[in-house]
Enzyme design. Structure first.
Site, PDB file in Angstrom:
ATOM      1  N   GLU A  61      59.288 -58.241  43.988  1.00  0.00           N
ATOM      2  CA  GLU A  61      59.957 -57.171  44.723  1.00  0.00           C
ATOM      3  C   GLU A  61      60.781 -56.357  43.739  1.00  0.00           C
ATOM      4  O   GLU A  61      61.624 -56.896  43.024  1.00  0.00           O
ATOM      5  CB  GLU A  61      60.857 -57.715  45.825  1.00  0.00           C
ATOM      6  CG  GLU A  61      61.520 -56.588  46.635  1.00  0.00           C
ATOM      7  CD  GLU A  61      62.432 -57.070  47.745  1.00  0.00           C
ATOM      8  OE1 GLU A  61      62.912 -56.214  48.510  1.00  0.00           O
ATOM      9  OE2 GLU A  61      62.680 -58.295  47.841  1.00  0.00           O
ATOM     10  N   ASP A 119      65.150 -53.002  34.673  1.00  0.00           N
ATOM     11  CA  ASP A 119      64.727 -51.708  35.194  1.00  0.00           C
ATOM     12  C   ASP A 119      63.210 -51.680  35.312  1.00  0.00           C
ATOM     13  O   ASP A 119      62.501 -52.204  34.447  1.00  0.00           O
ATOM     14  CB  ASP A 119      65.202 -50.599  34.245  1.00  0.00           C
ATOM     15  CG  ASP A 119      65.151 -49.227  34.872  1.00  0.00           C
ATOM     16  OD1 ASP A 119      64.064 -48.824  35.332  1.00  0.00           O
ATOM     17  OD2 ASP A 119      66.194 -48.552  34.901  1.00  0.00           O
ATOM     18  N   ASP A 133      65.753 -46.029  46.312  1.00  0.00           N
ATOM     19  CA  ASP A 133      66.572 -44.819  46.311  1.00  0.00           C
ATOM     20  C   ASP A 133      65.649 -43.599  46.366  1.00  0.00           C
ATOM     21  O   ASP A 133      64.779 -43.441  45.515  1.00  0.00           O
ATOM     22  CB  ASP A 133      67.421 -44.782  45.034  1.00  0.00           C
ATOM     23  CG  ASP A 133      68.478 -43.696  45.034  1.00  0.00           C
ATOM     24  OD1 ASP A 133      68.264 -42.649  45.686  1.00  0.00           O
ATOM     25  OD2 ASP A 133      69.518 -43.886  44.381  1.00  0.00           O
TER      26      ASP A 133
END
Length: 202
Positions: free
Chosen positions: A34, A86, A107
Protein backbone atom coordinates in the site's frame (compact mmCIF):
# COMPACT_ATOMS: atom_id res chain seq x y z
CA UNK A 1 -7.94 13.30 10.06
CA UNK A 2 -4.57 14.87 10.74
CA UNK A 3 -2.49 13.43 13.55
CA UNK A 4 -0.60 15.57 16.01
CA UNK A 5 3.11 15.40 15.27
CA UNK A 6 4.87 12.77 17.36
CA UNK A 7 8.51 13.67 17.92
CA UNK A 8 9.33 10.12 19.05
CA UNK A 9 7.69 8.38 16.09
CA UNK A 10 10.76 8.13 13.88
CA UNK A 11 12.94 6.76 16.69
CA UNK A 12 10.33 4.15 17.59
CA UNK A 13 9.91 3.11 13.97
CA UNK A 14 13.64 2.74 13.40
CA UNK A 15 13.94 0.62 16.56
CA UNK A 16 11.23 -1.79 15.43
CA UNK A 17 11.94 -4.98 13.44
CA UNK A 18 8.69 -4.28 11.59
CA UNK A 19 10.35 -1.34 9.85
CA UNK A 20 12.58 -2.15 6.90
CA UNK A 21 15.84 -0.22 6.97
CA UNK A 22 18.16 -2.01 4.53
CA UNK A 23 17.34 -2.04 0.82
CA UNK A 24 16.60 -3.71 -1.44
CA UNK A 25 14.55 -6.11 0.66
CA UNK A 26 14.10 -9.76 -0.28
CA UNK A 27 10.32 -9.54 -0.35
CA UNK A 28 8.08 -12.55 -0.87
CA UNK A 29 6.48 -13.36 -4.21
CA UNK A 30 2.97 -12.63 -2.93
CA UNK A 31 3.77 -9.21 -1.47
CA UNK A 32 0.96 -6.65 -1.31
CA UNK A 33 2.02 -3.02 -1.06
CA UNK A 34 0.00 0.00 0.00
CA UNK A 35 1.45 3.34 -1.08
CA UNK A 36 0.48 6.11 1.29
CA UNK A 37 -0.51 3.73 4.08
CA UNK A 38 -1.30 6.46 6.62
CA UNK A 39 -2.40 4.96 9.93
CA UNK A 40 -2.45 1.49 8.41
CA UNK A 41 -6.08 0.70 9.24
CA UNK A 42 -6.78 -1.10 5.96
CA UNK A 43 -3.45 -2.89 5.65
CA UNK A 44 -3.26 -4.21 9.22
CA UNK A 45 -6.79 -5.60 8.91
CA UNK A 46 -5.86 -7.37 5.69
CA UNK A 47 -2.68 -8.73 7.27
CA UNK A 48 -4.71 -10.12 10.15
CA UNK A 49 -7.16 -11.77 7.74
CA UNK A 50 -4.42 -13.32 5.56
CA UNK A 51 -1.41 -14.40 7.67
CA UNK A 52 0.14 -16.23 4.69
CA UNK A 53 0.51 -13.03 2.65
CA UNK A 54 3.21 -10.39 3.16
CA UNK A 55 1.87 -6.84 3.54
CA UNK A 56 4.09 -3.78 3.28
CA UNK A 57 3.01 -0.21 3.90
CA UNK A 58 4.94 2.64 2.33
CA UNK A 59 4.48 5.91 4.19
CA UNK A 60 6.35 9.18 3.81
CA UNK A 61 5.62 10.51 7.28
CA UNK A 62 6.63 8.96 10.58
CA UNK A 63 3.69 10.06 12.74
CA UNK A 64 0.95 8.15 10.87
CA UNK A 65 3.33 5.24 10.24
CA UNK A 66 3.88 4.97 13.99
CA UNK A 67 0.11 4.62 14.44
CA UNK A 68 0.22 1.74 11.96
CA UNK A 69 3.11 0.18 13.87
CA UNK A 70 1.16 0.29 17.13
CA UNK A 71 -1.82 -1.38 15.44
CA UNK A 72 0.41 -4.14 14.08
CA UNK A 73 2.02 -4.74 17.47
CA UNK A 74 -1.36 -4.88 19.20
CA UNK A 75 -2.51 -7.46 16.64
CA UNK A 76 0.73 -9.50 16.92
CA UNK A 77 1.19 -9.37 13.17
CA UNK A 78 4.15 -11.26 11.73
CA UNK A 79 3.35 -10.57 8.07
CA UNK A 80 3.28 -6.77 8.18
CA UNK A 81 6.16 -4.36 7.59
CA UNK A 82 6.69 -0.66 7.06
CA UNK A 83 8.90 1.37 4.74
CA UNK A 84 9.42 5.03 5.54
CA UNK A 85 10.05 6.52 2.14
CA UNK A 86 8.79 8.06 -1.06
CA UNK A 87 7.06 6.38 -4.00
CA UNK A 88 9.55 8.00 -6.35
CA UNK A 89 12.19 5.60 -4.95
CA UNK A 90 10.01 2.51 -5.18
CA UNK A 91 12.25 0.63 -7.60
CA UNK A 92 15.13 0.70 -5.09
CA UNK A 93 13.18 -0.92 -2.26
CA UNK A 94 12.50 -4.44 -3.57
CA UNK A 95 14.48 -7.37 -4.97
CA UNK A 96 11.39 -9.19 -6.20
CA UNK A 97 8.27 -8.11 -8.02
CA UNK A 98 5.10 -6.99 -6.20
CA UNK A 99 1.84 -8.90 -6.59
CA UNK A 100 -0.58 -6.08 -5.78
CA UNK A 101 -0.29 -2.33 -5.23
CA UNK A 102 -2.93 -0.26 -3.45
CA UNK A 103 -3.13 3.51 -3.93
CA UNK A 104 -5.56 4.69 -1.28
CA UNK A 105 -6.84 8.25 -0.95
CA UNK A 106 -3.67 9.86 -2.23
CA UNK A 107 -3.17 13.60 -1.97
CA UNK A 108 -4.97 15.02 -5.06
CA UNK A 109 -2.62 18.01 -5.36
CA UNK A 110 -5.47 20.11 -6.78
CA UNK A 111 -3.37 23.00 -8.12
CA UNK A 112 -2.63 22.54 -11.82
CA UNK A 113 1.06 23.33 -11.41
CA UNK A 114 1.40 20.39 -9.00
CA UNK A 115 0.02 17.72 -11.34
CA UNK A 116 3.35 15.88 -11.53
CA UNK A 117 3.15 15.19 -7.78
CA UNK A 118 -0.02 13.14 -8.12
CA UNK A 119 0.65 9.45 -7.51
CA UNK A 120 -1.29 8.56 -10.66
CA UNK A 121 0.81 10.82 -12.88
CA UNK A 122 2.39 8.88 -15.75
CA UNK A 123 5.92 8.96 -14.30
CA UNK A 124 4.69 7.25 -11.13
CA UNK A 125 2.65 4.78 -13.18
CA UNK A 126 5.82 3.74 -15.01
CA UNK A 127 7.52 3.15 -11.66
CA UNK A 128 4.66 0.89 -10.58
CA UNK A 129 4.93 -0.96 -13.87
CA UNK A 130 8.61 -1.59 -13.18
CA UNK A 131 8.06 -3.18 -9.75
CA UNK A 132 4.79 -5.01 -10.46
CA UNK A 133 4.67 -8.70 -11.33
CA UNK A 134 3.63 -9.40 -14.93
CA UNK A 135 0.28 -10.67 -13.64
CA UNK A 136 0.06 -8.02 -10.92
CA UNK A 137 -2.72 -5.50 -10.39
CA UNK A 138 -2.93 -1.95 -9.07
CA UNK A 139 -6.01 -0.85 -7.14
CA UNK A 140 -6.76 2.86 -6.81
CA UNK A 141 -9.33 4.38 -4.44
CA UNK A 142 -10.15 8.07 -4.07
CA UNK A 143 -12.94 10.34 -2.95
CA UNK A 144 -11.63 13.05 -5.27
CA UNK A 145 -13.50 13.12 -8.58
CA UNK A 146 -10.87 15.28 -10.28
CA UNK A 147 -8.08 12.85 -9.35
CA UNK A 148 -10.19 9.93 -10.56
CA UNK A 149 -10.59 11.47 -14.02
CA UNK A 150 -6.92 12.47 -14.07
CA UNK A 151 -5.97 8.85 -13.33
CA UNK A 152 -8.11 7.57 -16.19
CA UNK A 153 -6.53 10.04 -18.60
CA UNK A 154 -2.99 9.16 -17.48
CA UNK A 155 -3.63 5.42 -17.74
CA UNK A 156 -4.89 5.86 -21.29
CA UNK A 157 -1.88 8.02 -22.12
CA UNK A 158 0.56 5.19 -21.30
CA UNK A 159 -1.70 2.45 -22.74
CA UNK A 160 -2.28 0.74 -19.41
CA UNK A 161 -5.13 -1.75 -19.22
CA UNK A 162 -8.08 -0.64 -17.11
CA UNK A 163 -9.68 -3.82 -15.78
CA UNK A 164 -12.53 -2.06 -14.04
CA UNK A 165 -13.55 1.46 -13.13
CA UNK A 166 -16.44 2.90 -11.16
CA UNK A 167 -17.39 6.15 -9.50
CA UNK A 168 -19.24 4.25 -6.77
CA UNK A 169 -17.13 1.44 -5.32
CA UNK A 170 -19.46 0.69 -2.44
CA UNK A 171 -22.39 -0.06 -4.74
CA UNK A 172 -20.74 -1.83 -7.66
CA UNK A 173 -20.57 -5.50 -8.66
CA UNK A 174 -16.79 -5.77 -8.93
CA UNK A 175 -15.52 -8.66 -6.81
CA UNK A 176 -12.87 -7.29 -4.50
CA UNK A 177 -12.04 -7.65 -0.83
CA UNK A 178 -12.47 -4.01 0.08
CA UNK A 179 -11.44 -3.04 3.59
CA UNK A 180 -12.12 0.57 4.55
CA UNK A 181 -9.36 3.05 5.30
CA UNK A 182 -9.94 5.75 7.91
CA UNK A 183 -10.81 8.24 5.19
CA UNK A 184 -13.13 5.78 3.51
CA UNK A 185 -15.00 5.16 6.75
CA UNK A 186 -15.51 8.90 7.18
CA UNK A 187 -16.71 9.44 3.61
CA UNK A 188 -19.00 6.42 3.76
CA UNK A 189 -20.81 7.94 6.74
CA UNK A 190 -21.27 11.11 4.69
CA UNK A 191 -22.60 9.08 1.72
CA UNK A 192 -19.74 10.36 -0.43
CA UNK A 193 -19.08 8.26 -3.50
CA UNK A 194 -15.73 6.47 -3.68
CA UNK A 195 -14.03 6.22 -7.07
CA UNK A 196 -12.13 3.05 -7.93
CA UNK A 197 -9.92 1.76 -10.72
CA UNK A 198 -8.31 -1.66 -11.10
CA UNK A 199 -5.56 -1.66 -13.70
CA UNK A 200 -2.55 -3.51 -14.99
CA UNK A 201 0.13 -2.97 -17.59
CA UNK A 202 -0.27 -6.10 -19.73
Amino acid sequence: MRLRFNKNAETSLMASPMTFKDFPIDNKKNTILEIGMGRGTMLTKLALMHPDIEYIGLEKYSTPAYSALKKAIDLNLENFHIIIGDAINLSTYFKNKIKTIWLTFSDPWPKKRHYKRRLVYRDFLKIYQNVLDKDGVVYFKTDNDMLYQFAIDELKEINAKIIYQTSDLHHCNFKIENVFTDYEEKFNKLNKNINFIAFTFN
